[in-house]
Every structure is written in structure tokens, then in C-alpha cells.
Design a protein around this motif. Structure first.
Motif, PDB file in Angstrom:
ATOM      1  N   GLN A  24       0.843  -1.191   0.000  1.00 51.13           N
ATOM      2  CA  GLN A  24       0.000   0.000   0.000  1.00 51.13           C
ATOM      3  C   GLN A  24       0.882   1.246   0.000  1.00 51.13           C
ATOM      4  OE1 GLN A  24      -2.399   0.912   3.483  1.00 51.13           O
ATOM      5  NE2 GLN A  24      -4.019   1.715   2.159  1.00 51.13           N
ATOM      6  N   SER A  26       2.242   4.960   0.449  1.00 48.74           N
ATOM      7  CA  SER A  26       2.118   5.900   1.559  1.00 48.74           C
ATOM      8  C   SER A  26       1.828   7.318   1.060  1.00 48.74           C
ATOM      9  CB  SER A  26       3.394   5.891   2.410  1.00 48.74           C
ATOM     10  OG  SER A  26       4.524   6.164   1.612  1.00 48.74           O
ATOM     11  N   TRP A  32      -2.997   0.063  -3.742  1.00 54.58           N
ATOM     12  CA  TRP A  32      -2.317  -1.217  -3.511  1.00 54.58           C
ATOM     13  C   TRP A  32      -1.812  -1.757  -4.845  1.00 54.58           C
ATOM     14  CZ3 TRP A  32      -1.676  -3.655   1.233  1.00 54.58           C
ATOM     15  CH2 TRP A  32      -2.365  -3.109   2.311  1.00 54.58           C
ATOM     16  N   HIS A 105       5.885   2.915   1.099  1.00 54.46           N
ATOM     17  CA  HIS A 105       4.712   2.090   1.409  1.00 54.46           C
ATOM     18  C   HIS A 105       4.440   2.078   2.903  1.00 54.46           C
ATOM     19  CE1 HIS A 105       5.936   0.741  -2.591  1.00 54.46           C
ATOM     20  NE2 HIS A 105       4.633   0.666  -2.774  1.00 54.46           N
ATOM     21  N   GLN A 106       3.148   2.035   3.238  1.00 52.20           N
ATOM     22  CA  GLN A 106       2.761   2.067   4.646  1.00 52.20           C
ATOM     23  C   GLN A 106       2.225   0.735   5.153  1.00 52.20           C
ATOM     24  OE1 GLN A 106      -0.091   5.252   4.637  1.00 52.20           O
ATOM     25  NE2 GLN A 106      -1.806   3.911   4.072  1.00 52.20           N
ATOM     26  N   ASP A 107       1.942  -0.183   4.239  1.00 52.15           N
ATOM     27  CA  ASP A 107       1.420  -1.477   4.671  1.00 52.15           C
ATOM     28  C   ASP A 107       1.682  -2.512   3.576  1.00 52.15           C
ATOM     29  OD1 ASP A 107       0.180  -3.361   6.277  1.00 52.15           O
ATOM     30  OD2 ASP A 107      -1.843  -2.562   6.032  1.00 52.15           O
ATOM     31  N   LYS A 109       0.391  -6.782   2.458  1.00 53.71           N
ATOM     32  CA  LYS A 109      -0.447  -7.943   2.746  1.00 53.71           C
ATOM     33  C   LYS A 109      -0.101  -9.052   1.760  1.00 53.71           C
ATOM     34  CE  LYS A 109      -4.428  -5.389   4.479  1.00 53.71           C
ATOM     35  NZ  LYS A 109      -5.859  -5.180   4.440  1.00 53.71           N
TER      36      LYS A 109
END
Length: 141
Positions: A24, A26, A32, A105-107, A109
Motif C-alpha cells: 500500500q 504511503s 495497492w 509504502h505504509q502497509d 499484505k
């Protein structure tokens, strides 16, 4: 002239499950996508994919089994400008190896095919993931 980018659609096998790495952003809409980035002057697409994956996820070429014959080119518009992105399919050799995110990027998955498609939200991306997913499951790599 279209902006060019390149990256890897990275997957891992966990028991009977195939999962895809999604990052994801930032910035902006916090979209995404797999690791990817713009091609620098004098750099080829594959070198860009390697560099961007190392920068954005911390995975090097030795961490991945890149399927060089399995690539897909997506063409779309970003803020009214043409963009071309080349993705290669790559398997993470050690499925438990954690990604190391950059500040871009902040996340992150690991998602199955349908979840990755849903979170990305683009039809051309969906077609690519479904095509690669079918090849993985049919052992056609």
C-alpha cells in the motif's frame, strides 16, 4: 511518450494456498499494487523490476525464483498520461521471509488471487493475476 515502469508479481506457497504480495502506497490515494517503479534512463525493464523490488520490499534476485518467460504488460492512464507497466511472475523462495518496506509504502499484505484483485481494483490487473494464478495452479511455469 508513455511513462514506463516494471515490477514483479511476487507469490508464495503456503501449504495449498497461493498468496500474492501487495503493497500500500504511503502517498496519494494509498493504492495497492505489487512492487514496481519507473524505469530510469539507460535501465532495462528487468533491471528496474529487480531494483524496485529490492527498494520497496527488501527482496533481492536471490530471494526470488523469477519466471522470465511469464510476463504481462499493462497499459493505462494515470492523471491523463499514458503508462506502461511490465510485470514478471516471481516466487518467493522462502515463504516465511518477511518483506522490508521502504518509506514509499505504509502497509503490506499477502493475499489470495481474489483478495489481491479486489484490493487493487483494476480490471487489467485482475486479468493478469487470474492468468498467472491459473498457470501456477496448473504447474505450467
Amino acid at each position: 511518450m508513455a511513462k514506463r515502469a516494471a515490477g514483479f508479481l511476487i507469490f508464495r506457497r503456503l501449504r495449498e494456498r497461493i498468496e500474492y504480495l501487495m503493497l500500500q502506497a504511503s502517498y496519494g490515494q494509498h493504492h495497492w499494487s505489487p512492487p514496481k517503479g519507473h524505469v530510469d534512463p539507460g535501465e532495462d525493464d528487468y533491471a528496474t523490476a529487480l531494483r524496485e523490488t529490492t527498494e520497496e520490499a527488501g527482496y533481492t534476485e536471490s530471494d526470488l525464483n523469477v519466471h522470465r518467460k511469464q510476463s504481462c504488460t499493462l497499459e493505462y492512464k494515470v492523471k491523463g498520461h499514458d503508462k506502461v507497466v511490465v510485470y514478471w511472475l516471481a516466487e518467493l523462495r522462502n515463504p516465511s521471509q518477511e518483506a522490508k518496506l521502504s518509506d514509499e509504502h505504509q502497509d503490506m499484505k499477502w493475499l489470495d488471487c481474489d483478495e489481491a484483485i479486489q484490493i487493487a481494483g483494476y480490471e487489467d490487473f485482475a486479468k493478469m493475476v487470474r492468468l498467472f494464478d491459473a498457470k501456477i495452479k496448473a504447474n505450467e511455469l
